[in-house]
Design a protein around this motif. Structure first.
Motif, PDB file in Angstrom:
ATOM      1  N   ALA A   1      13.696  48.621  26.521  1.00 34.42           N
ATOM      2  CA  ALA A   1      12.924  49.449  25.581  1.00 34.42           C
ATOM      3  C   ALA A   1      12.995  48.901  24.163  1.00 34.42           C
ATOM      4  O   ALA A   1      12.103  49.139  23.356  1.00 34.42           O
ATOM      5  N   CYS A   2      14.044  48.145  23.861  1.00 29.19           N
ATOM      6  CA  CYS A   2      14.256  47.635  22.500  1.00 29.19           C
ATOM      7  C   CYS A   2      13.793  46.183  22.330  1.00 29.19           C
ATOM      8  O   CYS A   2      14.150  45.543  21.338  1.00 29.19           O
ATOM      9  N   THR A   3      12.982  45.678  23.242  1.00 31.67           N
ATOM     10  CA  THR A   3      12.552  44.282  23.177  1.00 31.67           C
ATOM     11  C   THR A   3      11.769  43.991  21.903  1.00 31.67           C
ATOM     12  O   THR A   3      10.829  44.712  21.552  1.00 31.67           O
ATOM     13  N   VAL A   4      12.171  42.932  21.211  1.00 30.13           N
ATOM     14  CA  VAL A   4      11.458  42.382  20.060  1.00 30.13           C
ATOM     15  C   VAL A   4      11.391  40.876  20.265  1.00 30.13           C
ATOM     16  O   VAL A   4      12.088  40.318  21.114  1.00 30.13           O
ATOM     17  N   ILE A   5      10.559  40.211  19.488  1.00 29.24           N
ATOM     18  CA  ILE A   5      10.509  38.748  19.534  1.00 29.24           C
ATOM     19  C   ILE A   5      11.267  38.234  18.320  1.00 29.24           C
ATOM     20  O   ILE A   5      10.942  38.571  17.186  1.00 29.24           O
ATOM     21  N   LEU A   6      12.292  37.442  18.578  1.00 30.84           N
ATOM     22  CA  LEU A   6      13.144  36.869  17.541  1.00 30.84           C
ATOM     23  C   LEU A   6      12.963  35.355  17.577  1.00 30.84           C
ATOM     24  O   LEU A   6      13.286  34.727  18.590  1.00 30.84           O
ATOM     25  N   ASP A   7      12.403  34.803  16.504  1.00 29.07           N
ATOM     26  CA  ASP A   7      12.150  33.368  16.428  1.00 29.07           C
ATOM     27  C   ASP A   7      11.456  32.842  17.687  1.00 29.07           C
ATOM     28  O   ASP A   7      11.824  31.819  18.261  1.00 29.07           O
ATOM     29  N   GLY A   8      10.441  33.581  18.130  1.00 29.64           N
ATOM     30  CA  GLY A   8       9.605  33.137  19.240  1.00 29.64           C
ATOM     31  C   GLY A   8      10.093  33.490  20.628  1.00 29.64           C
ATOM     32  O   GLY A   8       9.425  33.185  21.607  1.00 29.64           O
ATOM     33  N   LYS A   9      11.250  34.156  20.738  1.00 32.25           N
ATOM     34  CA  LYS A   9      11.786  34.493  22.055  1.00 32.25           C
ATOM     35  C   LYS A   9      12.053  35.993  22.150  1.00 32.25           C
ATOM     36  O   LYS A   9      12.607  36.585  21.231  1.00 32.25           O
ATOM     37  N   PRO A  10      11.679  36.593  23.283  1.00 33.56           N
ATOM     38  CA  PRO A  10      11.964  38.023  23.439  1.00 33.56           C
ATOM     39  C   PRO A  10      13.467  38.242  23.632  1.00 33.56           C
ATOM     40  O   PRO A  10      14.133  37.489  24.339  1.00 33.56           O
ATOM     41  N   ILE A  11      13.978  39.270  22.975  1.00 35.48           N
ATOM     42  CA  ILE A  11      15.396  39.624  23.098  1.00 35.48           C
ATOM     43  C   ILE A  11      15.525  41.141  23.141  1.00 35.48           C
ATOM     44  O   ILE A  11      14.629  41.853  22.700  1.00 35.48           O
ATOM     45  N   ASN A  12      16.639  41.600  23.650  1.00 37.54           N
ATOM     46  CA  ASN A  12      16.989  43.012  23.556  1.00 37.54           C
ATOM     47  C   ASN A  12      17.683  43.197  22.218  1.00 37.54           C
ATOM     48  O   ASN A  12      18.792  42.694  22.014  1.00 37.54           O
ATOM     49  N   ALA A  13      17.053  43.914  21.313  1.00 40.93           N
ATOM     50  CA  ALA A  13      17.583  44.073  19.957  1.00 40.93           C
ATOM     51  C   ALA A  13      18.894  44.848  19.932  1.00 40.93           C
ATOM     52  O   ALA A  13      19.645  44.754  18.964  1.00 40.93           O
ATOM     53  N   CYS A  14      19.196  45.570  20.993  1.00 44.59           N
ATOM     54  CA  CYS A  14      20.471  46.299  21.046  1.00 44.59           C
ATOM     55  C   CYS A  14      21.645  45.371  21.329  1.00 44.59           C
ATOM     56  O   CYS A  14      22.794  45.751  21.143  1.00 44.59           O
ATOM     57  N   MET A  15      21.360  44.159  21.760  1.00 40.19           N
ATOM     58  CA  MET A  15      22.417  43.248  22.188  1.00 40.19           C
ATOM     59  C   MET A  15      22.776  42.179  21.151  1.00 40.19           C
ATOM     60  O   MET A  15      23.560  41.276  21.447  1.00 40.19           O
ATOM     61  N   ILE A  16      22.200  42.259  19.970  1.00 44.15           N
ATOM     62  CA  ILE A  16      22.489  41.279  18.932  1.00 44.15           C
ATOM     63  C   ILE A  16      22.860  42.024  17.652  1.00 44.15           C
ATOM     64  O   ILE A  16      22.269  43.053  17.324  1.00 44.15           O
ATOM     65  N   LEU A  17      23.859  41.521  16.988  1.00 45.52           N
ATOM     66  CA  LEU A  17      24.212  42.110  15.696  1.00 45.52           C
ATOM     67  C   LEU A  17      23.133  41.758  14.686  1.00 45.52           C
ATOM     68  O   LEU A  17      22.587  40.648  14.706  1.00 45.52           O
ATOM     69  N   ALA A  18      22.843  42.667  13.801  1.00 43.08           N
ATOM     70  CA  ALA A  18      21.813  42.433  12.788  1.00 43.08           C
ATOM     71  C   ALA A  18      22.127  41.184  11.973  1.00 43.08           C
ATOM     72  O   ALA A  18      21.231  40.392  11.674  1.00 43.08           O
ATOM     73  N   VAL A  19      23.403  40.994  11.619  1.00 45.95           N
ATOM     74  CA  VAL A  19      23.768  39.832  10.790  1.00 45.95           C
ATOM     75  C   VAL A  19      23.520  38.509  11.503  1.00 45.95           C
ATOM     76  O   VAL A  19      23.339  37.480  10.854  1.00 45.95           O
ATOM     77  N   GLU A  20      23.472  38.519  12.835  1.00 49.40           N
ATOM     78  CA  GLU A  20      23.174  37.300  13.596  1.00 49.40           C
ATOM     79  C   GLU A  20      21.708  36.897  13.455  1.00 49.40           C
ATOM     80  O   GLU A  20      21.347  35.758  13.763  1.00 49.40           O
ATOM     81  N   ALA A  21      20.874  37.804  13.017  1.00 47.71           N
ATOM     82  CA  ALA A  21      19.445  37.528  12.861  1.00 47.71           C
ATOM     83  C   ALA A  21      19.094  37.063  11.451  1.00 47.71           C
ATOM     84  O   ALA A  21      17.914  36.900  11.137  1.00 47.71           O
ATOM     85  N   GLN A  22      20.075  36.845  10.612  1.00 52.52           N
ATOM     86  CA  GLN A  22      19.842  36.430   9.226  1.00 52.52           C
ATOM     87  C   GLN A  22      18.813  35.296   9.162  1.00 52.52           C
ATOM     88  O   GLN A  22      18.947  34.290   9.855  1.00 52.52           O
ATOM     89  N   GLY A  23      17.764  35.480   8.384  1.00 53.97           N
ATOM     90  CA  GLY A  23      16.742  34.461   8.183  1.00 53.97           C
ATOM     91  C   GLY A  23      15.717  34.345   9.301  1.00 53.97           C
ATOM     92  O   GLY A  23      14.821  33.510   9.230  1.00 53.97           O
ATOM     93  N   ALA A  24      15.816  35.169  10.314  1.00 54.81           N
ATOM     94  CA  ALA A  24      14.934  35.065  11.481  1.00 54.81           C
ATOM     95  C   ALA A  24      13.553  35.656  11.218  1.00 54.81           C
ATOM     96  O   ALA A  24      13.350  36.419  10.280  1.00 54.81           O
ATOM     97  N   GLN A  25      12.629  35.264  12.092  1.00 51.80           N
ATOM     98  CA  GLN A  25      11.300  35.878  12.130  1.00 51.80           C
ATOM     99  C   GLN A  25      11.272  36.798  13.333  1.00 51.80           C
ATOM    100  O   GLN A  25      11.586  36.378  14.449  1.00 51.80           O
ATOM    101  N   ILE A  26      10.905  38.038  13.087  1.00 47.97           N
ATOM    102  CA  ILE A  26      10.944  39.058  14.136  1.00 47.97           C
ATOM    103  C   ILE A  26       9.580  39.729  14.245  1.00 47.97           C
ATOM    104  O   ILE A  26       8.954  40.038  13.239  1.00 47.97           O
ATOM    105  N   THR A  27       9.149  39.952  15.480  1.00 52.64           N
ATOM    106  CA  THR A  27       7.949  40.741  15.735  1.00 52.64           C
ATOM    107  C   THR A  27       8.374  41.979  16.508  1.00 52.64           C
ATOM    108  O   THR A  27       9.002  41.873  17.556  1.00 52.64           O
TER     109      THR A  27
END
Length: 170
Positions: A49-75
């Motif tokens: 349910a929390c799927t987003v695209i992070l730097d061109g790849k779909p991920i479960n946003a609940c499984m990554i710390l926000a700080v790990e996404a520093q500088g990323a492009q997210i859809t």
């Protein structure tokens, strides 16, 4: 608690907000960025349910710390359509086919389907099944979802929103 300033490009827009180091990307997107379309389902990476695209790849946003996404492009789901009057072909096809019932899983499925169709606009049922394997819908039984994805894929291919389908010859 110490906060880190997170700089991201979300749905094409530069965004900065402070997050605590233990916060998931999902919680940061929903609470700090105000993007509540991405849903919190199981919070353990099982439902999609929390799927987003992070730097061109779909991920479960609940499984990554926000700080790990520093500088990323997210859809996120909010970035799928250009405006309320300009629906993405997936959104239009989901409406036409009645492909959502309660709608809780729909944002994650739409994001995953977008990722699939951008590289394979004419997927087989097996390819759709594999592409959505991390996304669970408890209401629809998937038939209408598959129909909507096939319809959207055809439209995306016709309008150039996806790569042309190619066949690999042996």
């Amino acid at each position: 608690m110490t906060k880190t300033v997170l700089d991201l490009v979300v749905n094409g827009e530069s965004r900065s907000f402070a997050v605590e180091g233990h916060r998931s990307l999902l919680d940061a997107l929903r609470e700090e960025a105000g993007l509540t379309g991405t849903k919190k389902g199981c919070d353990v990476g099982d439902c999609g349910a929390c799927t987003v695209i992070l730097d061109g790849k779909p991920i479960n946003a609940c499984m990554i710390l926000a700080v790990e996404a520093q500088g990323a492009q997210i859809t996120t789901i909010e970035g799928l359509q250009a405006s309320p009057d300009d629906l993405h072909p997936l959104q239009q096809a989901f409406m036409e086919h009645g492909a959502s019932q309660c709608g809780f899983c729909t944002p994650g499925i739409l994001i995953m389907a977008k990722h699939l169709l951008e590289s394979n606009p004419l997927p087989t049922d097996e390819e759709i099944r594999f592409g959505l394997s991390g996304n669970i819908c408890r209401c629809t039984g998937y038939t209408k979802i598959f129909d909507a994805i096939r319809t959207a894929g055809k439209r995306m291919a016709e309008t150039g929103m996806a790569l042309p389908a190619t066949k690999v010859e042996a």
